[in-house]
Write a protein that holds these residues in place. Sequence first.
Motif, PDB file in Angstrom:
ATOM      1  N   GLY A 230      46.566  39.141  44.383  1.00 18.79           N
ATOM      2  CA  GLY A 230      46.383  37.708  44.614  1.00 18.79           C
ATOM      3  C   GLY A 230      45.373  37.168  43.618  1.00 18.79           C
ATOM      4  N   VAL A 231      45.572  35.925  43.192  1.00 20.31           N
ATOM      5  CA  VAL A 231      44.644  35.291  42.248  1.00 20.31           C
ATOM      6  C   VAL A 231      44.123  34.003  42.871  1.00 20.31           C
ATOM      7  N   VAL A 260      49.813  33.457  43.229  1.00 22.41           N
ATOM      8  CA  VAL A 260      48.784  32.443  43.007  1.00 22.41           C
ATOM      9  C   VAL A 260      49.049  31.301  43.980  1.00 22.41           C
ATOM     10  N   PRO A 261      48.123  30.992  44.871  1.00 21.73           N
ATOM     11  CA  PRO A 261      48.340  29.876  45.808  1.00 21.73           C
ATOM     12  C   PRO A 261      48.684  28.592  45.059  1.00 21.73           C
ATOM     13  N   GLY A 262      49.546  27.774  45.657  1.00 21.03           N
ATOM     14  CA  GLY A 262      50.041  26.578  44.986  1.00 21.03           C
ATOM     15  C   GLY A 262      49.045  25.424  44.933  1.00 21.03           C
ATOM     16  N   ILE A 263      49.403  24.441  44.117  1.00 24.13           N
ATOM     17  CA  ILE A 263      48.573  23.245  43.947  1.00 24.13           C
ATOM     18  C   ILE A 263      48.638  22.355  45.192  1.00 24.13           C
ATOM     19  N   TYR A 356      48.847  40.573  49.851  1.00 21.41           N
ATOM     20  CA  TYR A 356      48.309  40.543  48.492  1.00 21.41           C
ATOM     21  C   TYR A 356      46.784  40.671  48.559  1.00 21.41           C
ATOM     22  N   GLY A 357      46.345  41.772  49.172  1.00 20.11           N
ATOM     23  CA  GLY A 357      44.923  41.955  49.429  1.00 20.11           C
ATOM     24  C   GLY A 357      44.112  42.439  48.243  1.00 20.11           C
ATOM     25  N   ASN A 358      44.788  42.792  47.135  1.00 21.29           N
ATOM     26  CA  ASN A 358      44.079  43.127  45.901  1.00 21.29           C
ATOM     27  C   ASN A 358      43.858  41.814  45.157  1.00 21.29           C
ATOM     28  N   ILE A 359      42.659  41.297  45.248  1.00 17.64           N
ATOM     29  CA  ILE A 359      42.428  39.902  44.841  1.00 17.64           C
ATOM     30  C   ILE A 359      41.475  39.798  43.655  1.00 17.64           C
ATOM     31  N   LYS A 382      36.052  41.328  53.896  1.00 19.05           N
ATOM     32  CA  LYS A 382      36.333  42.761  54.017  1.00 19.05           C
ATOM     33  C   LYS A 382      36.112  43.267  55.436  1.00 19.05           C
ATOM     34  N   GLU A 383      35.206  42.625  56.157  1.00 18.67           N
ATOM     35  CA  GLU A 383      35.013  42.989  57.562  1.00 18.67           C
ATOM     36  C   GLU A 383      36.251  42.620  58.382  1.00 18.67           C
ATOM     37  N   LEU A 384      36.852  41.481  58.047  1.00 19.48           N
ATOM     38  CA  LEU A 384      38.039  41.004  58.774  1.00 19.48           C
ATOM     39  C   LEU A 384      39.311  41.679  58.286  1.00 19.48           C
ATOM     40  N   TYR A 385      39.363  41.997  56.989  1.00 17.82           N
ATOM     41  CA  TYR A 385      40.536  42.644  56.391  1.00 17.82           C
ATOM     42  C   TYR A 385      40.044  43.895  55.643  1.00 17.82           C
ATOM     43  N   PRO A 386      39.863  45.004  56.363  1.00 14.23           N
ATOM     44  CA  PRO A 386      39.261  46.207  55.769  1.00 14.23           C
ATOM     45  C   PRO A 386      39.988  46.733  54.532  1.00 14.23           C
ATOM     46  N   LYS A 387      41.290  46.489  54.426  1.00 13.78           N
ATOM     47  CA  LYS A 387      42.054  46.990  53.276  1.00 13.78           C
ATOM     48  C   LYS A 387      41.998  46.054  52.071  1.00 13.78           C
ATOM     49  N   SER A 388      41.327  44.922  52.221  1.00 12.10           N
ATOM     50  CA  SER A 388      41.239  43.996  51.091  1.00 12.10           C
ATOM     51  C   SER A 388      40.409  44.620  49.970  1.00 12.10           C
ATOM     52  N   ASN A 389      40.791  44.312  48.743  1.00 12.67           N
ATOM     53  CA  ASN A 389      40.210  44.934  47.555  1.00 12.67           C
ATOM     54  C   ASN A 389      39.942  43.803  46.565  1.00 12.67           C
TER      55      ASN A 389
END
Length: 437
Positions: A230-231, A260-263, A356-359, A382-389
């Motif tokens: 994710g960007v 990429v989140p939209g405009i 898309y937790g690799n941000i 990261k506390e809420l989404y432990p697998k987020s990177n």
Amino acid sequence: MAEKQKIKRVEYTKEMNKAGYTILIPSMAPIHFAMLRYIFRSSGYRLEVLENQGPEVVQEGLKYVHNDTCYPALLVIGQMLDALHSGKYDLQKTALMITQTGGGCRASNYIFLLRKALKKAGLGHIPVISLNLSGLEKNSGFTFTLSMLRKLVACVIYGDAMMHLYNQVRPYECARGTAKLTVDRWTQRICKQFDAGKGVSIGQMRENLGGIAADFAAIPVKKRPRVKVGVVGEIYVKYASLGNNNLEAFLQSQGCEYMVPGILGFALFKVDNRLEDIKLYGGNPAKYAVCKVLMKYLTDMEKELIGAIGKYPQFVPPSSYAHTKNLVKGVIGYGSKMGEGWLLTAEMMELAELGYGNIVCTQPFGCLPNHINGKGMIRRIKELYPKSNIVPIDYDPSATRVNQENRIKLMLAVAREELGLEAGEQALEGEPVAAGL
């Protein structure tokens, strides 16, 4: 204050427009801006989106903008001055255009910094048009009409749809370039509709969005494991390749699928903020009514966008603005709204939720709202989404591309390990190229 008074605003007049002045604007989101250019041209304005890049643009910006100033301002002004000095344009028949929000972000002052730079460069006669919906500045030669506004909203919806679908199909297409051809074909079709006064009603947009999604769904693909990235970040650095050192091309070279989140989400965020301000502090009832209508209109368009993409199970549609806003309830206050504000935190949570937790969190060095709502919220996310990177990347004239890419590579190495992929695995080479490329 004395210096500000010395810089006289040059109005863009009707006579200038009749004389065929070329209006230059900085590039940002390529799919959206291809349609934006056509909207202005079909409305009688000779608009050109600047594509000049390279270190000379940065050096030009450093010449005229203090290096402690917001990096996007330095790049945008550098890109415009570089274009004016290129010899490509008649400097007696050229104007510049830049957005002006009127909020607390330094972006509201880009227009003054640009005029200051023009004066310093001996080009103070060149008019700068403020593109805003707040009545901050007016020019007799430029009028933002209701028809243009409707086309602009449609441009955002279509652009977001094609961007989302392109990013999800491109990494897997059997014939390289098929997704790009689909974007180009639909861009031309939509611009022709705009020219005929079509493509802006809900019914027409529903039909077009359905066609766009169907065409992307029909592209032959070969699914294989990809790191999903994710960007997020400050709006200019997030979308503009000039601002993020061609981040998307780099992620492609690393074999990633990215979102990429939209405009549209940012537009809803800005309108929603106006409504909240009037509720809290009072304001013009007429402005509140207009913002309320605009909010409903954008929300209705959002439903069509999500519905069209969500029809196909192979695609991940964007979350609704209401859902994204609800994600940060109790995590960060809605009063944090300078720049991207709480929306930046919300978009990281949305991406983690969508897989898309690799941000990559892109932020201009020294942008306080982004450092607080981006880098400052990573631990809580990261506390809420432990697998987020999540990796925050600063963009600045002194930041080297090699260092930025190496930090992203470290994040990708962790992501590949999670997927069980080989270290350094990249996009497959030698895929057939789609006809027309």
